[in-house]
Design a protein around this motif. Structure first.
Motif, PDB file in Angstrom:
ATOM      1  N   VAL A 167      56.658  40.688  75.367  1.00 43.83           N
ATOM      2  CA  VAL A 167      55.110  40.308  75.345  1.00 43.83           C
ATOM      3  C   VAL A 167      54.549  39.797  74.218  1.00 43.83           C
ATOM      4  O   VAL A 167      53.755  38.772  74.313  1.00 43.83           O
ATOM      5  N   ASN A 168      54.905  40.310  73.057  1.00 39.68           N
ATOM      6  CA  ASN A 168      54.293  39.912  71.714  1.00 39.68           C
ATOM      7  C   ASN A 168      54.600  38.083  71.574  1.00 39.68           C
ATOM      8  O   ASN A 168      53.821  37.517  71.022  1.00 39.68           O
ATOM      9  N   TRP A 169      55.839  37.974  71.935  1.00 35.53           N
ATOM     10  CA  TRP A 169      56.249  36.418  71.782  1.00 35.53           C
ATOM     11  C   TRP A 169      55.317  35.476  72.775  1.00 35.53           C
ATOM     12  O   TRP A 169      54.912  34.432  72.475  1.00 35.53           O
ATOM     13  N   LEU A 170      55.284  36.143  73.895  1.00 32.12           N
ATOM     14  CA  LEU A 170      54.080  35.265  74.926  1.00 32.12           C
ATOM     15  C   LEU A 170      52.833  35.266  74.410  1.00 32.12           C
ATOM     16  O   LEU A 170      52.265  34.242  74.544  1.00 32.12           O
ATOM     17  N   ILE A 171      52.329  36.381  74.001  1.00 30.23           N
ATOM     18  CA  ILE A 171      51.052  36.392  73.129  1.00 30.23           C
ATOM     19  C   ILE A 171      50.981  35.394  72.021  1.00 30.23           C
ATOM     20  O   ILE A 171      50.033  34.328  72.114  1.00 30.23           O
ATOM     21  N   GLU A 172      51.928  35.276  71.121  1.00 33.38           N
ATOM     22  CA  GLU A 172      51.936  34.506  70.062  1.00 33.38           C
ATOM     23  C   GLU A 172      52.007  33.068  70.400  1.00 33.38           C
ATOM     24  O   GLU A 172      51.579  32.058  69.924  1.00 33.38           O
ATOM     25  N   GLU A 174      51.039  31.583  73.137  1.00 34.05           N
ATOM     26  CA  GLU A 174      49.628  31.392  73.895  1.00 34.05           C
ATOM     27  C   GLU A 174      50.052  31.199  75.701  1.00 34.05           C
ATOM     28  O   GLU A 174      49.351  30.290  76.271  1.00 34.05           O
ATOM     29  N   PHE A 175      50.792  32.061  75.880  1.00 34.31           N
ATOM     30  CA  PHE A 175      50.989  32.219  77.303  1.00 34.31           C
ATOM     31  C   PHE A 175      50.113  33.240  78.151  1.00 34.31           C
ATOM     32  O   PHE A 175      49.743  32.797  79.196  1.00 34.31           O
ATOM     33  N   VAL A 176      49.788  34.486  77.435  1.00 36.28           N
ATOM     34  CA  VAL A 176      48.937  35.449  77.937  1.00 36.28           C
ATOM     35  C   VAL A 176      48.031  35.859  76.713  1.00 36.28           C
ATOM     36  O   VAL A 176      48.273  35.811  75.382  1.00 36.28           O
ATOM     37  N   PRO A 177      46.908  36.382  77.059  1.00 36.38           N
ATOM     38  CA  PRO A 177      46.054  36.949  76.092  1.00 36.38           C
ATOM     39  C   PRO A 177      46.499  38.178  75.396  1.00 36.38           C
ATOM     40  O   PRO A 177      47.434  39.041  75.951  1.00 36.38           O
ATOM     41  N   ALA A 178      45.946  38.526  74.321  1.00 40.76           N
ATOM     42  CA  ALA A 178      46.574  39.797  73.544  1.00 40.76           C
ATOM     43  C   ALA A 178      46.518  41.084  74.328  1.00 40.76           C
ATOM     44  O   ALA A 178      47.317  42.089  74.010  1.00 40.76           O
ATOM     45  N   TYR A 179      45.609  41.366  75.308  1.00 38.11           N
ATOM     46  CA  TYR A 179      45.254  42.511  75.986  1.00 38.11           C
ATOM     47  C   TYR A 179      46.562  42.833  76.713  1.00 38.11           C
ATOM     48  O   TYR A 179      46.822  43.989  77.035  1.00 38.11           O
ATOM     49  N   PHE A 180      47.338  42.054  76.907  1.00 32.93           N
ATOM     50  CA  PHE A 180      48.580  42.361  77.729  1.00 32.93           C
ATOM     51  C   PHE A 180      49.428  43.332  77.111  1.00 32.93           C
ATOM     52  O   PHE A 180      50.174  44.247  77.565  1.00 32.93           O
ATOM     53  N   ALA A 181      49.423  43.532  75.848  1.00 35.64           N
ATOM     54  CA  ALA A 181      50.129  44.266  75.099  1.00 35.64           C
ATOM     55  C   ALA A 181      49.663  45.732  75.104  1.00 35.64           C
ATOM     56  O   ALA A 181      50.431  46.782  75.108  1.00 35.64           O
ATOM     57  N   THR A 182      48.515  45.849  75.658  1.00 36.97           N
ATOM     58  CA  THR A 182      47.796  47.362  75.718  1.00 36.97           C
ATOM     59  C   THR A 182      48.316  47.705  77.171  1.00 36.97           C
ATOM     60  O   THR A 182      47.902  49.097  77.326  1.00 36.97           O
ATOM     61  N   ILE A 183      48.581  47.149  78.104  1.00 38.94           N
ATOM     62  CA  ILE A 183      48.745  47.292  79.305  1.00 38.94           C
ATOM     63  C   ILE A 183      49.716  48.637  79.728  1.00 38.94           C
ATOM     64  O   ILE A 183      49.380  49.684  80.353  1.00 38.94           O
ATOM     65  N   PRO A 184      51.007  48.785  79.194  1.00 41.02           N
ATOM     66  CA  PRO A 184      51.717  49.849  79.545  1.00 41.02           C
ATOM     67  C   PRO A 184      51.183  51.249  78.932  1.00 41.02           C
ATOM     68  O   PRO A 184      51.325  52.203  79.965  1.00 41.02           O
ATOM     69  N   LYS A 185      50.689  51.231  78.027  1.00 38.81           N
ATOM     70  CA  LYS A 185      49.911  52.573  77.409  1.00 38.81           C
ATOM     71  C   LYS A 185      48.760  52.904  78.548  1.00 38.81           C
ATOM     72  O   LYS A 185      48.712  53.938  78.795  1.00 38.81           O
ATOM     73  N   ARG A 186      47.902  52.067  78.887  1.00 42.72           N
ATOM     74  CA  ARG A 186      46.708  52.170  79.523  1.00 42.72           C
ATOM     75  C   ARG A 186      47.179  52.608  80.906  1.00 42.72           C
ATOM     76  O   ARG A 186      46.522  53.331  81.747  1.00 42.72           O
TER      77      ARG A 186
END
Length: 469
Positions: A167-172, A174-186
Motif C-alpha cells: 500500500v505504501n508503494w502504491l501511495i508513493e 500515486e495510485f491511491v491517496p494516503a488514507y488507504f494506509a489507515t484503513i486496516p486499523k479503522r
C-alpha cells in the motif's frame, strides 16, 4: 445498523440492507462519479472497489454496485472513483487514461479508472493480461478501445521496476491517496456485529436476483448470506474436492490447486461474465437461479457433482446435482434450506475436462448454448463420461443417455457421431432471442464435437468429425 468505510468516511446507516449500493452511493452520499448505466452489471459504469480485512491486510476486488446489496458492504471498505482522487493531481490510472486520449464523453471513464485502481491494489501478477481482465467488465461506448489498451499498458509499465507492491508503494507512486494506509486499523475498530436479519429473500452475491427483482429487494427484507463462513471454503482431500456454495467464481479462478487439476480453468472461466461479476457471483446462487444456461451449473454437472443441503436445524442431506433441477426454474430445495457445499471427484491423469460456450459476444454475455464434458480414457477406451449442456432444455441438462452410451466405447469418430445422434434425442431446444431451435441443435452438435477435438487434437480434427457426420 450497517457500518462500513466509504472512501475516507465511516458510514453508519439504518437504510434497508436490500437497497443497491449504487443507489446509496449516488442518492444518499451524492457521489455521482459512480454512474448508472445498464443496472444489470454489464456495462461497468457503476464499478466500485470492496476492500476486506484478512489477516491484518486488505484485499480489494472490483464489483458492479448496481446489483450489489448495501448490506454486503457491512464491515468493508468501499471505494468509489472519488475515493481514488489525489489532491490537486491525477492518479496514475487517471493520468494514463488522459494521456492516451482514452476518453471522449467520459461517462464510462470513472468505471475504468476504478477497475484499473483495483488491479493495482489486487494480489494478481502485474502483467498486461491481468490488467485487461480487470477491465473486462467495463464497456466503452464511444472511444477507440486501442487507446484504452494503451492506457492499461502504461499502468502496467509502472510496475516493471518492482517485484512486490505494498500500500505504501502504491501511495508513493500515486495510485491511491494516503488514507488507504489507515484503513486496516479503522476497520478493526468498527464493530462489525452481524446484521439483525431473520427473514426475507435469501441473497448471496445477488448478481442475478438484482437484475430481475431490484425494486422488490430494495423495498423489502432480505436475508444476506454472503458472509456466512460455513458456506465458504475450498478443500481437496483424498481425491475429493469440496467447495462451499458461497464461494465465488473468482475464488475458483484464484485457487492454485484447482488450477493444477484443471489446466485450462481460467480459459474456461473467462467465458463466464466479467471480473466484476465473478468477484460477486456465488456458485450456489448460480444453481438456485436454475437458468437453463447457467454456466457454472453446466460446469459442475459435467463433473458429476453432489450437493449438500442444510436446513435451519443444521440437518443435512446430499443429492446429485443432476437431480436437483426438476423443471423450468424449479428445484429440490425446501423452505428454510440452503445449499451448503458441492463435492466431486478430483480429475486424474486419465481424465479430461472441457467447457465450451457460444454467445453473441465472446465475453460478458449469456450463452446461446454452453456445454461441458468430463471423460476418462484408458487405452483409447472411454471408461467414464459425463456430458452436460445448457440452452437446449428447460433445465441445465445432464445428458444421461449420451453419457451412458459413451462409457465402454472406443474413442473414435464413429463413437462421437453415434453419441451425437443420442444427444439430439435428449435435447429439446426452443426458438428464442438467442437463436432458433435448429440453430441451437447445430451448436449442440458442434460443441459436442469440439470437446473431442480440443481434448484429443492428435486423434481428431473438427473437419474430420464433421465430414463423417
Amino acid at each position: 445498523m450497517i457500518t462500513f468505510i466509504l472512501n475516507n468516511k465511516t458510514i453508519t446507516t439504518s437504510d434497508n440492507a436490500g437497497m443497491t449500493l449504487l443507489d446509496f452511493v449516488r442518492y444518499q452520499q451524492r457521489l455521482t462519479g459512480t454512474k448508472i448505466g445498464c443496472r444489470e452489471g454489464d456495462c461497468g459504469a457503476c464499478t466500485v472497489l470492496v476492500g476486506t480485512l484478512k489477516n491484518d491486510a486488505m484485499e480489494y476486488q472490483s464489483i458492479t454496485s448496481c446489483i450489489s446489496p448495501l448490506g454486503n458492504a457491512h464491515g468493508k471498505h468501499i471505494v468509489t472513483v472519488e475515493g481514488t482522487n489525489l489532491q490537486n493531481k491525477l492518479t496514475t490510472a487517471q493520468e494514463a487514461m488522459k494521456g492516451n486520449f482514452a476518453t471522449q464523453c467520459g461517462f464510462c471513464t470513472p468505471g475504468f479508472v476504478v477497475a484499473l485502481t483495483g488491479f493495482a491494489l489486487s494480489n494478481s501478477d502485474k502483467n498486461h493480461n491481468n490488467a485487461l481482465n480487470a477491465i473486462s467488465g467495463n464497456i466503452c461506448r464511444c472511444t477507440g478501445y486501442k487507446a484504452i489498451e494503451k492506457a492499461v499498458h502504461q499502468v502496467v509499465e509502472k510496475f516493471q521496476s518492482t517485484h512486490k507492491t505494498s500500500v505504501n508503494w502504491l501511495i508513493e507512486n500515486e495510485f491511491v491517496p494516503a488514507y488507504f494506509a489507515t484503513i486496516p486499523k479503522r476497520l478493526k475498530e468498527i464493530a462489525t456485529k452481524k446484521l439483525n436479519q431473520s427473514k426475507g429473500k435469501v441473497v448471496s452475491g445477488g448478481t442475478d436476483l438484482y437484475v430481475q427483482q431490484a425494486d422488490n429487494l430494495t423495498d423489502n427484507d432480505v436475508l444476506l448470506i454472503a458472509k456466512n463462513e460455513s458456506l465458504k471454503g475450498i478443500s481437496i482431500e483424498n481425491g475429493t474436492c469440496t467447495i462451499g456454495t458461497n464461494a465465488t467464481v473468482s475464488d475458483v479462478w484464484n485457487h492454485s490447486e484447482l488450477n493444477k487439476l484443471f489446466p485450462n480453468l481460467r480459459k474456461h472461466l473467462k467465458l463466464v461474465s466479467s471480473e466484476q461479476i465473478r468477484n460477486m457471483a456465488s456458485l450456489g446462487g448460480n444453481f438456485v437461479n436454475a437458468s437453463p444456461i447457467g454456466d457454472m451449473t453446466i460446469f459442475f454437472l459435467a463433473l458429476n457433482s453432489d450437493i449438500t443441503i442444510v436446513n435451519s436445524n443444521e440437518d443435512e442431506r446430499t443429492i446429485a446435482l443432476k437431480d436437483f433441477h426438476q423443471g423450468y426454474k424449479k428445484f429440490d430445495l425446501q423452505e428454510g434450506e440452503l445449499l451448503k457445499e458441492i463435492r466431486f471427484k478430483s480429475p486424474t491423469k486419465q481424465s479430461f475436462f472441457n467447457f465450451e460456450k457460444v454467445s453473441k459476444r465472446t465475453h460478458l454475455d449469456i450463452a446461446s448454448v454452453n456445454a461441458a464434458i468430463h471423460i476418462s480414457v484408458d487405452n483409447d477406451t472411454i471408461v467414464e463420461a459425463h456430458v452436460a449442456i445448457g440452452g437446449v432444455a428447460a433445465i441445465p441438462k445432464y445428458l444421461h443417455e449420451t453419457s451412458a452410451f459413451l462409457k465402454g466405447k472406443q474413442l473414435s469418430i464413429k463413437t462421437i457421431i453415434d453419441a451425437n445422434e443420442i444427444l439430439q434425442k435428449e435435447i429439446a431446444p426452443i426458438s428464442d432471442i438467442r437463436g432458433t431451435s435448429d440453430y441451437k441443435r447445430l451448436l449442440a452438435r458442434q460443441l459436442f464435437f469440439a470437446h473431442f477435438t480440443e481434448l484429443f487434437p492428435l486423434q481428431f480434427t473438427l473437419n474430420d468429425v464433421v465430414q463423417h457426420a
